[in-house]
Design a protein around this motif. Structure first.
Motif, PDB file in Angstrom:
ATOM      1  N   PRO A  91       2.491  -9.768 -12.700  1.00 33.80           N
ATOM      2  CA  PRO A  91       2.174  -8.404 -12.233  1.00 33.80           C
ATOM      3  C   PRO A  91       1.176  -8.353 -11.070  1.00 33.80           C
ATOM      4  CG  PRO A  91       2.096  -8.500 -14.630  1.00 33.80           C
ATOM      5  CD  PRO A  91       2.275  -9.901 -14.136  1.00 33.80           C
ATOM      6  N   TRP A  92       0.183  -9.231 -11.061  1.00 34.75           N
ATOM      7  CA  TRP A  92      -0.808  -9.180  -9.990  1.00 34.75           C
ATOM      8  C   TRP A  92      -0.162  -9.452  -8.637  1.00 34.75           C
ATOM      9  CZ3 TRP A  92      -1.877 -13.171  -6.679  1.00 34.75           C
ATOM     10  CH2 TRP A  92      -1.467 -14.451  -7.063  1.00 34.75           C
ATOM     11  N   MET A  93       0.863 -10.307  -8.624  1.00 34.65           N
ATOM     12  CA  MET A  93       1.544 -10.617  -7.369  1.00 34.65           C
ATOM     13  C   MET A  93       2.335  -9.402  -6.878  1.00 34.65           C
ATOM     14  SD  MET A  93       2.144 -12.576  -4.837  1.00 34.65           S
ATOM     15  CE  MET A  93       1.586 -14.205  -5.236  1.00 34.65           C
ATOM     16  N   HIS A  94       2.911  -8.642  -7.799  1.00 35.67           N
ATOM     17  CA  HIS A  94       3.642  -7.432  -7.397  1.00 35.67           C
ATOM     18  C   HIS A  94       2.692  -6.438  -6.741  1.00 35.67           C
ATOM     19  CE1 HIS A  94       6.553  -8.522 -10.902  1.00 35.67           C
ATOM     20  NE2 HIS A  94       6.730  -9.287  -9.840  1.00 35.67           N
ATOM     21  N   VAL A  95       1.506  -6.294  -7.327  1.00 34.30           N
ATOM     22  CA  VAL A  95       0.508  -5.382  -6.755  1.00 34.30           C
ATOM     23  C   VAL A  95       0.064  -5.908  -5.385  1.00 34.30           C
ATOM     24  CG1 VAL A  95      -1.786  -4.372  -7.073  1.00 34.30           C
ATOM     25  CG2 VAL A  95      -0.251  -4.617  -9.044  1.00 34.30           C
ATOM     26  N   LYS A  96      -0.176  -7.220  -5.300  1.00 35.32           N
ATOM     27  CA  LYS A  96      -0.593  -7.816  -4.022  1.00 35.32           C
ATOM     28  C   LYS A  96       0.468  -7.588  -2.951  1.00 35.32           C
ATOM     29  CE  LYS A  96      -1.262 -11.930  -1.433  1.00 35.32           C
ATOM     30  NZ  LYS A  96      -0.595 -13.134  -1.114  1.00 35.32           N
ATOM     31  N   LEU A  97       1.721  -7.800  -3.303  1.00 29.60           N
ATOM     32  CA  LEU A  97       2.802  -7.603  -2.330  1.00 29.60           C
ATOM     33  C   LEU A  97       2.914  -6.143  -1.904  1.00 29.60           C
ATOM     34  CD1 LEU A  97       5.494 -10.076  -3.722  1.00 29.60           C
ATOM     35  CD2 LEU A  97       4.020 -10.369  -1.704  1.00 29.60           C
ATOM     36  N   GLY A  98       2.545  -5.221  -2.792  1.00 27.14           N
ATOM     37  CA  GLY A  98       2.477  -3.809  -2.419  1.00 27.14           C
ATOM     38  C   GLY A  98       1.420  -3.583  -1.343  1.00 27.14           C
ATOM     39  N   PHE A  99       0.258  -4.222  -1.505  1.00 29.27           N
ATOM     40  CA  PHE A  99      -0.785  -4.110  -0.486  1.00 29.27           C
ATOM     41  C   PHE A  99      -0.370  -4.803   0.807  1.00 29.27           C
ATOM     42  CE2 PHE A  99      -3.637  -3.038  -4.051  1.00 29.27           C
ATOM     43  CZ  PHE A  99      -4.234  -1.909  -3.508  1.00 29.27           C
ATOM     44  N   VAL A 100       0.345  -5.905   0.707  1.00 25.63           N
ATOM     45  CA  VAL A 100       0.834  -6.593   1.907  1.00 25.63           C
ATOM     46  C   VAL A 100       1.816  -5.680   2.651  1.00 25.63           C
ATOM     47  CG1 VAL A 100       2.202  -8.557   2.744  1.00 25.63           C
ATOM     48  CG2 VAL A 100       0.416  -8.913   1.018  1.00 25.63           C
ATOM     49  N   PHE A 101       2.653  -4.968   1.915  1.00 26.51           N
ATOM     50  CA  PHE A 101       3.562  -4.003   2.544  1.00 26.51           C
ATOM     51  C   PHE A 101       2.762  -2.942   3.301  1.00 26.51           C
ATOM     52  CE2 PHE A 101       6.022  -0.015   2.350  1.00 26.51           C
ATOM     53  CZ  PHE A 101       7.118  -0.399   3.113  1.00 26.51           C
ATOM     54  N   LEU A 102       1.672  -2.443   2.677  1.00 26.31           N
ATOM     55  CA  LEU A 102       0.800  -1.480   3.364  1.00 26.31           C
ATOM     56  C   LEU A 102       0.186  -2.095   4.616  1.00 26.31           C
ATOM     57  CD1 LEU A 102      -1.074   0.230   0.382  1.00 26.31           C
ATOM     58  CD2 LEU A 102       0.770   1.189   1.805  1.00 26.31           C
ATOM     59  N   LEU A 103      -0.139  -3.388   4.545  1.00 25.04           N
ATOM     60  CA  LEU A 103      -0.698  -4.080   5.708  1.00 25.04           C
ATOM     61  C   LEU A 103       0.315  -4.127   6.859  1.00 25.04           C
ATOM     62  CD1 LEU A 103      -3.046  -5.661   6.982  1.00 25.04           C
ATOM     63  CD2 LEU A 103      -2.060  -7.733   5.963  1.00 25.04           C
ATOM     64  N   TYR A 104       1.573  -4.392   6.526  1.00 21.85           N
ATOM     65  CA  TYR A 104       2.609  -4.379   7.569  1.00 21.85           C
ATOM     66  C   TYR A 104       2.730  -2.983   8.193  1.00 21.85           C
ATOM     67  CZ  TYR A 104       4.392  -9.002   6.220  1.00 21.85           C
ATOM     68  OH  TYR A 104       4.525 -10.334   5.974  1.00 21.85           O
ATOM     69  N   LEU A 105       2.681  -1.940   7.368  1.00 25.43           N
ATOM     70  CA  LEU A 105       2.743  -0.578   7.902  1.00 25.43           C
ATOM     71  C   LEU A 105       1.542  -0.297   8.804  1.00 25.43           C
ATOM     72  CD1 LEU A 105       3.947   1.477   4.789  1.00 25.43           C
ATOM     73  CD2 LEU A 105       5.318   0.685   6.741  1.00 25.43           C
ATOM     74  N   TYR A 106       0.367  -0.739   8.370  1.00 29.36           N
ATOM     75  CA  TYR A 106      -0.853  -0.575   9.165  1.00 29.36           C
ATOM     76  C   TYR A 106      -0.697  -1.295  10.507  1.00 29.36           C
ATOM     77  CZ  TYR A 106      -5.836  -0.777  10.357  1.00 29.36           C
ATOM     78  OH  TYR A 106      -7.043  -0.672  10.999  1.00 29.36           O
ATOM     79  N   HIS A 107      -0.196  -2.519  10.455  1.00 34.06           N
ATOM     80  CA  HIS A 107       0.013  -3.319  11.667  1.00 34.06           C
ATOM     81  C   HIS A 107       0.985  -2.597  12.618  1.00 34.06           C
ATOM     82  CE1 HIS A 107       0.341  -7.242  13.838  1.00 34.06           C
ATOM     83  NE2 HIS A 107       1.483  -6.704  14.200  1.00 34.06           N
ATOM     84  N   LEU A 108       2.075  -2.079  12.073  1.00 31.50           N
ATOM     85  CA  LEU A 108       3.067  -1.398  12.907  1.00 31.50           C
ATOM     86  C   LEU A 108       2.503  -0.121  13.522  1.00 31.50           C
ATOM     87  CD1 LEU A 108       6.276  -2.008  10.769  1.00 31.50           C
ATOM     88  CD2 LEU A 108       5.651  -3.110  12.942  1.00 31.50           C
TER      89      LEU A 108
END
Length: 185
Positions: A91-108
């Protein structure tokens, strides 16, 4: 591939660090660009041109390559190793990947702003950019704690913690803004 896991992990971490460094600095350049637009000529033109050049080099020589390489090494860790495959079930990895997705949106979104500023289209204030810069900080804190603790962090405490941290950042910004305004008078 498992024998190379620590090398892949090290390279991933190095490029995550340089990616965040680029994201933090690019938004500072956005702040400076927005503030330069308020200066009289010829100072305005000189500063804007310099910030555009600095942003261009930072964005395409450091930030984008770091984002791509961090992503490649993350992919290799997750899908090319036994440990990575096991983590994908946690589960912690799923949450982390959610934040990574937000990071990609932030980057874009930063890329969109970068392109506007390269055309000297300033659509946001320096105050907006100062607050925008905290987005990467919040994502960084969340991801580091998740990776180190390897726990999805009790959702109640995790959400409350990130909200409190965000409030503290906003209060710090408002305090800093008042000091700057007082010093300019």
């Amino acid at each position: 591939m498992d024998q190379y896991y620590n090398y892949i992990k090290s390279l991933h971490l190095i490029f995550v660090i340089t990616w965040f460094a680029g994201l933090f600095y690019i938004v500072r350049l956005f702040v400076y660009h927005a503030e330069a637009k308020l200066k009289p000529e010829p100072e305005q033109s000189i500063l804007v041109k310099q910030y555009q050049l600095m942003a261009y080099r930072l964005w395409y020589i450091i930030t984008w390559p770091s984002a791509v390489l961090a992503s490649i090494f993350a992919f290799l860790m997750l899908f090319g190793t036994t440990l990575g495959n096991a983590w994908l079930k946690m589960p912690w990895m799923h949450v982390k990947l959610g934040f990574v997705f937000l990071l990609y949106l932030y980057h874009l979104k930063c890329h969109q702003i970068f392109r506007q500023l390269q055309k000297d289209e300033v659509k946001y204030s320096s105050s907006f950019f100062r607050l925008w810069n905290e987005g990467a900080t919040i994502i960084l804190f969340a991801v580091v704690f998740l990776v180190i603790l390897k726990d999805a962090i009790n959702w109640v405490y995790g959400v409350i913690g990130i909200i409190l941290f965000s409030v503290l950042l906003m209060l710090g910004y408002k305090f800093y803004k008042k000091i700057r305004e007082k010093n300019q008078q």
